[in-house]
Scaffold this motif. Sequence first.
Motif, PDB file in Angstrom:
ATOM      1  N   UNK A  21       0.823  -1.196   0.000  1.00 32.71           N
ATOM      2  CA  UNK A  21       0.000   0.000   0.000  1.00 32.71           C
ATOM      3  C   UNK A  21       0.866   1.260   0.000  1.00 32.71           C
ATOM      4  N   UNK A  22       2.129   1.122   0.394  1.00 30.54           N
ATOM      5  CA  UNK A  22       3.036   2.257   0.325  1.00 30.54           C
ATOM      6  C   UNK A  22       2.848   3.309   1.398  1.00 30.54           C
ATOM      7  N   UNK A  23       2.082   2.994   2.427  1.00 34.70           N
ATOM      8  CA  UNK A  23       1.854   3.977   3.491  1.00 34.70           C
ATOM      9  C   UNK A  23       2.958   3.851   4.544  1.00 34.70           C
ATOM     10  N   UNK A  24       3.541   4.965   4.864  1.00 34.11           N
ATOM     11  CA  UNK A  24       4.566   5.000   5.894  1.00 34.11           C
ATOM     12  C   UNK A  24       4.151   5.986   6.962  1.00 34.11           C
ATOM     13  N   UNK A  25       4.470   5.631   8.197  1.00 30.00           N
ATOM     14  CA  UNK A  25       4.183   6.559   9.293  1.00 30.00           C
ATOM     15  C   UNK A  25       5.494   6.879  10.007  1.00 30.00           C
ATOM     16  N   UNK A  26       5.534   8.071  10.476  1.00 25.83           N
ATOM     17  CA  UNK A  26       6.715   8.518  11.214  1.00 25.83           C
ATOM     18  C   UNK A  26       6.265   9.107  12.530  1.00 25.83           C
ATOM     19  N   UNK A  27       7.093   8.909  13.530  1.00 25.17           N
ATOM     20  CA  UNK A  27       6.806   9.520  14.816  1.00 25.17           C
ATOM     21  C   UNK A  27       8.071  10.249  15.254  1.00 25.17           C
ATOM     22  N   UNK A  28       7.939  11.525  15.395  1.00 27.65           N
ATOM     23  CA  UNK A  28       9.060  12.327  15.850  1.00 27.65           C
ATOM     24  C   UNK A  28       8.934  12.505  17.354  1.00 27.65           C
TER      25      UNK A  28
END
Length: 191
Positions: free
Chosen positions: A1-8
Motif C-alpha cells: 500500500x506504500x503507506x509509511x508513518x513517522x513519529x518524531x
Amino acid sequence: MGIKTYQNYHVINLWELDVNLVFEHNLSSLLPFVPILKGGGNESIVRQAVIELRANETLTDLEPLLSFFAGFVLDIPLVQQIMRWDMTILRESPWYQQILKEGLETGEKQGLQQGLQQGLQQGLQQESRKLVWKLIDRRFGTLSSDFSLKINRLSITQLEELATELLDLTEINQLENWLQQNSESGNIPLS
C-alpha cells in the motif's frame, strides 16, 4: 500500500526543565518530579508541590514519588517534616513492605552464599591440614610446637604445595627449609 508513518520525538531532560513551568501551566503530572527540575531543589518549592498534589485527589498516590525525588536534594528529616509523614503509616505502605521484603531476601541470599563460601573454604583448609599432618606424622613423627605453628598458618594453596613436597622430603631439615623459605617470602600469613 506504500503507506509509511513517522513519529518524531524529542527527549526532554527533566533537570533542564524550569520548575516554574510546572506551576504556571498546571502540569500536575510533573509535580512528583519537581525536586529534580531546574530550580526545584529547595524547601519552599517542594512544599508547594506537596500542597498541589494533595489538592488533586487523583494525584495523592504520587506523594511517595515526590518524597523519593526530594530525598535526593533535601535532607531526609526535612522531607519527612514537609510530607508530615508518620513513619508508622509509611512502614505499613505497600511500597515500604515490598522494598523491605526485597531487601531481606537479597540480604539473606548474600549472607547464605557468603556463609557457604566461608564454610567451604574453612572445610577445605581443615582437610588439607589433616592430610599434611598425616603425611608429616608418618614421615617424621611428632614435631615441635614451632613447626606446628608454622604449618597451621599455611593457606590451602601452601598446604597443597607442602603435601606434594612431603612426598619427596626425607629429612626433617628439608621440611624446616621449606617452611623457612615460604615464611620468609611472606607467603605464610601471621594470623
